[in-house]
Motif scaffolding. Structure first.
Motif, mmCIF file in Angstrom:
data_model
loop_
_atom_site.group_PDB
_atom_site.id
_atom_site.type_symbol
_atom_site.label_atom_id
_atom_site.label_comp_id
_atom_site.label_asym_id
_atom_site.label_seq_id
_atom_site.Cartn_x
_atom_site.Cartn_y
_atom_site.Cartn_z
ATOM 1 N N ILE A 9 -36.728 -5.485 -12.815
ATOM 2 C CA ILE A 9 -35.762 -4.394 -12.923
ATOM 3 C C ILE A 9 -36.151 -3.263 -11.974
ATOM 4 C CG2 ILE A 9 -34.838 -2.632 -14.469
ATOM 5 C CD1 ILE A 9 -35.002 -4.640 -16.720
ATOM 6 N N PHE A 10 -37.420 -2.941 -11.932
ATOM 7 C CA PHE A 10 -37.925 -1.885 -11.054
ATOM 8 C C PHE A 10 -39.018 -2.440 -10.142
ATOM 9 C CE2 PHE A 10 -36.539 0.540 -14.829
ATOM 10 C CZ PHE A 10 -35.579 1.321 -14.226
ATOM 11 N N PRO A 11 -38.648 -2.999 -8.993
ATOM 12 C CA PRO A 11 -39.681 -3.478 -8.061
ATOM 13 C C PRO A 11 -40.319 -2.303 -7.328
ATOM 14 C CG PRO A 11 -37.516 -3.813 -7.124
ATOM 15 C CD PRO A 11 -37.306 -3.289 -8.515
ATOM 16 N N PRO A 12 -41.569 -2.460 -6.893
ATOM 17 C CA PRO A 12 -42.207 -1.374 -6.134
ATOM 18 C C PRO A 12 -41.553 -1.223 -4.762
ATOM 19 C CG PRO A 12 -43.604 -3.309 -6.185
ATOM 20 C CD PRO A 12 -42.437 -3.596 -7.078
ATOM 21 N N LYS A 13 -41.602 -0.005 -4.250
ATOM 22 C CA LYS A 13 -41.086 0.236 -2.906
ATOM 23 C C LYS A 13 -42.024 -0.406 -1.887
ATOM 24 C CE LYS A 13 -38.552 4.370 -3.984
ATOM 25 N NZ LYS A 13 -38.176 5.701 -3.559
#
Length: 51
Positions: A9-13
């Motif tokens: 859902i929230f991958p690292p930049k």
């Protein structure tokens, strides 16, 4: 052409020290983002209404 299917859902930049981003290619991620946005708008309007 290969397609990468990232289910996070929230991958690292790309630069991990900058935090995370919303994975707009994932339907659950978009729904979660919209839900959080609606929640914060509801809280904001509730607080402003009481003033």
């Amino acid at each position: 052409m290969t397609t990468q299917r990232d289910k996070r859902i929230f991958p690292p930049k790309k630069k991990e020290w900058m935090g995370w981003t919303v994975n707009f290619a994932n339907r659950k991620s978009v729904l979660f983002f919209i839900g959080m946005l609606l929640f914060f708008l509801l809280v904001t309007f509730t607080i402003l209404r009481k003033k």
